[in-house]
Scaffold this motif. Structure first.
Motif, PDB file in Angstrom:
ATOM      1  N   MET A 501       0.832  -1.206   0.000  1.00  7.94           N
ATOM      2  CA  MET A 501       0.000   0.000   0.000  1.00  7.94           C
ATOM      3  C   MET A 501       0.869   1.260   0.000  1.00  7.94           C
ATOM      4  O   MET A 501       0.616   2.214  -0.745  1.00  7.94           O
ATOM      5  N   THR A 503       3.970   1.483  -1.014  1.00  8.52           N
ATOM      6  CA  THR A 503       4.659   1.563  -2.310  1.00  8.52           C
ATOM      7  C   THR A 503       3.779   2.257  -3.333  1.00  8.52           C
ATOM      8  O   THR A 503       4.231   3.103  -4.112  1.00  8.52           O
ATOM      9  N   ASP A 504       2.486   1.916  -3.299  1.00  8.82           N
ATOM     10  CA  ASP A 504       1.534   2.547  -4.218  1.00  8.82           C
ATOM     11  C   ASP A 504       1.371   4.026  -3.889  1.00  8.82           C
ATOM     12  O   ASP A 504       1.388   4.875  -4.783  1.00  8.82           O
ATOM     13  N   GLY A 507       4.575   5.916  -4.893  1.00  9.56           N
ATOM     14  CA  GLY A 507       5.054   5.742  -6.261  1.00  9.56           C
ATOM     15  C   GLY A 507       4.788   6.949  -7.139  1.00  9.56           C
ATOM     16  O   GLY A 507       4.048   7.875  -6.775  1.00  9.56           O
ATOM     17  N   ASN A 509       3.011   7.223  -9.650  1.00 14.24           N
ATOM     18  CA  ASN A 509       1.604   7.349 -10.029  1.00 14.24           C
ATOM     19  C   ASN A 509       0.685   7.197  -8.819  1.00 14.24           C
ATOM     20  O   ASN A 509      -0.520   6.995  -8.969  1.00 14.24           O
ATOM     21  N   GLY A 510       1.281   7.279  -7.612  1.00 12.88           N
ATOM     22  CA  GLY A 510       0.516   7.079  -6.392  1.00 12.88           C
ATOM     23  C   GLY A 510      -0.271   8.309  -5.971  1.00 12.88           C
ATOM     24  O   GLY A 510      -0.205   9.374  -6.600  1.00 12.88           O
ATOM     25  N   THR A 511      -1.016   8.137  -4.881  1.00 15.66           N
ATOM     26  CA  THR A 511      -1.898   9.203  -4.387  1.00 15.66           C
ATOM     27  C   THR A 511      -1.145  10.506  -4.151  1.00 15.66           C
ATOM     28  O   THR A 511      -1.579  11.582  -4.588  1.00 15.66           O
TER      29      THR A 511
END
Length: 575
Positions: A501, A503-504, A507, A509-511
């Motif tokens: 979570m 990492t996302d 990242g 393109n993450g939040t």
């Protein structure tokens, strides 16, 4: 008096005492109001972006914590102590079973060594004193090498011929100083009886013959011999190395000397608690940062929006109060803490068999969210130490799996068992499995996760070919005719869940990146507006200065005319 220069105009006190520069500066301040508001608006957006940077730092720090505890090998710390470390010691992995293991060492693995008994006064002393080539011949691990030794070759030169041989099978020649003299020694680099070394009788060096066994002292290459817990009762376990890793699961044993010792394997509970505490502290640091950035203070003194230097001085909220992105991050992390770990199931009774997991959520081991409003730790995680200690005492492995299971497969059925998965392909989760066995014992209509599975009747296996379960291999154990259905679970611990979570979130393109990029775009747009306003004001100011300069010059001329008329009137009145 006017100072009027086209393109660059400066004037004060012109035209009847009016300070037009002061007039223009006053008007300019009015014209700059929209631009000033844009500048303050941009500063507010920058504060928001900076706040996301602070939150990113806390999330990255927390990620470093979970990165160090998202596998059983990292989390389930076990130690092995030896009652006689001079005989044997061991290192452990998470697979090591707690208990005591008696190790009896009869012989250590050794390498083959040949040492020449005669000494040489100097390294430069010749070993081939003839006028023709001579040979040094040895055999190592079944490979025979014949070294050609030219006339006049020294002891040191022989060493180099052997060591620099491009086809050297794994031996090393060396010169050992013995007082004021030197001894030639040659040894194999590998341990164990298969690494035998011999210097052949065909070696015919003038000062280093191989056909005289009385000239050489030898150590034969041998295997290590040992027993574990008295087994085998007769004979010995053998190893070509003094490091043994395939005898006791999870133990890497180093044999050091002949004798007996006891290796005691234990789980390091304190190390595990340190990791759990670091996990809770890391999550709380993130939650505290979010609270700080989003809290509403009803007692906060505010300033009128028309007079405040920042929007945030005019409101009760904080820098990111009501921000959807922060709310999303907070919600996802809270859900991850409260939910079961991926692939885990609450324990339940299946007849007389307990199925599911002993611990499947953090609350079961004493990690809860403080829900007491007004408490300074409201909204933060707390640890019930008594409950955690009880869980670790009851089943430390189950606690470790809750945090750090890394793709552990479990079947919920006695009719089929988990065999394997494809790392990086098969996703953690719970998958429905069904199949039928016809009257001939053939497996038909096999389905995994709602999709047809590949059936291998020869090995009685089912393989998932599609979806998140792709690569999952199951062994069918019940081949009696009938229909069967249950579930298989691929378990992933809480640390790995949260690590994915984070990492996302972190990242490109993450939040956070999306929000930061949006805010950058907004500020870039404001910059364009500010640039446009700056150009407009500069153009306006040039126009105003030109117009007022013309006005000032005109007023000056009228003033001169007025003075001339006054003078003429005065002259006429004197006549």
């Amino acid at each position: 008096m006017a100072d009027y220069l086209s393109g660059s105009i400066n004037f004060t006190g012109l035209g009847g005492g009016v300070d037009f520069a002061q007039v223009i500066d006053g008007l300019k301040k009015i014209e700059q109001v929209p631009m000033n508001r844009l500048t303050l608006w941009k500063a507010d957006w920058q504060r928001r972006k900076d706040a996301f940077g602070d939150l990113r730092t806390e999330l990255a720090t927390f990620k470093n914590v979970v990165d160090g505890m998202d596998t059983l090998e990292e989390f389930l710390v076990k130690t092995a102590s030896s009652s006689n470390a001079a005989v044997a010691s061991a290192t452990t992995s998470s697979a090591a079973l707690e208990g005591t293991y008696r190790i009896e060492v009869n012989k250590l693995a050794s390498n083959g060594i040949w040492t020449f008994n005669d000494t040489f006064a100097d390294k430069t002393q010749q070993v081939n004193t003839s006028t023709t080539d001579q040979s040094f011949v040895y055999t190592y691990k079944g490979t025979t090498r014949t070294m050609t030794v030219p006339p006049g070759t020294t002891l040191d030169g022989l060493k180099n011929i052997i060591n620099n041989d491009p086809q050297n099978p794994g031996v090393r020649a060396s010169l050992v100083q013995n007082g004021n003299a030197w001894t030639f020694q040659m040894h194999g680099m590998d341990l164990g009886s298969e690494a035998s070394l011999t210097i052949d009788a065909s070696t015919n060096l003038s000062k280093l013959p191989g056909n005289d066994p009385t000239k050489w002292q030898t150590q034969q290459a041998t295997d290590a011999e040992f027993r574990v817990n008295g087994w085998p009762a007769t004979g010995w376990l053998k190893s070509t190395s003094n490091t043994v890793s395939n005898v006791i699961e999870g133990l890497n044993i180093s044999l050091k000397d002949v004798g007996t010792t006891q290796l005691t394997v234990a789980t390091d509970i304190e190390k595990i608690k340190e990791k759990i505490t670091a996990f809770v502290d890391g999550m709380n640091a993130v939650r505290s940062k979010i609270t700080e950035q989003t809290k509403v203070d009803s007692n906060k003194a505010t300033i009128s929006a028309d007079k405040s230097a920042s929007l945030f001085q005019a409101q009760k909220g904080s820098i990111l109060t009501g921000n959807y992105g922060v709310q999303l991050i907070s919600s996802r992390l809270k859900t991850a803490i409260a939910d079961k770990s991926t692939g885990f199931e609450y324990q339940y009774k299946d007849g007389n068999i307990n199925r599911g997991d002993i611990y499947s959520s953090l609350a079961q081991i004493g990690i809860l969210t403080n829900a007491e409003e007004g408490n300074p730790n409201y909204g933060l995680l707390t640890i019930n130490q008594e409950k955690l200690d009880a869980a670790l005492k009851n089943n430390p492995t189950a606690v470790a799996e809750l945090f750090a299971a890394d793709g552990i497969g479990v079947s919920d059925s006695p009719d089929f068992s988990y065999q394997s998965k494809v790392n990086g392909v098969t996703k953690a989760g719970i998958y429905d499995v069904s199949y039928e066995v016809d009257a001939s014992g053939k497996i038909v209509n096999a389905v995994i996760d709602g999709r047809p599975a590949k059936v291998d009747d020869a090995s009685h296996t089912l393989t998932s070919m599609d979806g998140n379960s792709r690569g999952l291999l199951l062994q069918v154990d019940n081949l009696a005719p009938g229909s069967y259905s249950s579930r298989v679970r691929i378990k992933q611990g809480k640390a790995a869940d949260i690590d994915g979570m984070l990492t996302d979130m972190l990242g490109k393109n993450g939040t956070l990146a999306v929000l930061e990029n949006n805010y950058t775009d907004i500020m870039d747009d404001i910059d364009k507006k500010i640039e446009s306003e700056t150009s407009r004001i500069e153009k306006w100011e040039r126009t105003m200065r030109n117009q007022f300069a013309t006005l000032s010059a005109t007023l000056a001329r009228y003033d001169q005319l007025n003075q001339s008329l006054q003078s003429q009137i005065t002259q006429l009145s004197k006549q």
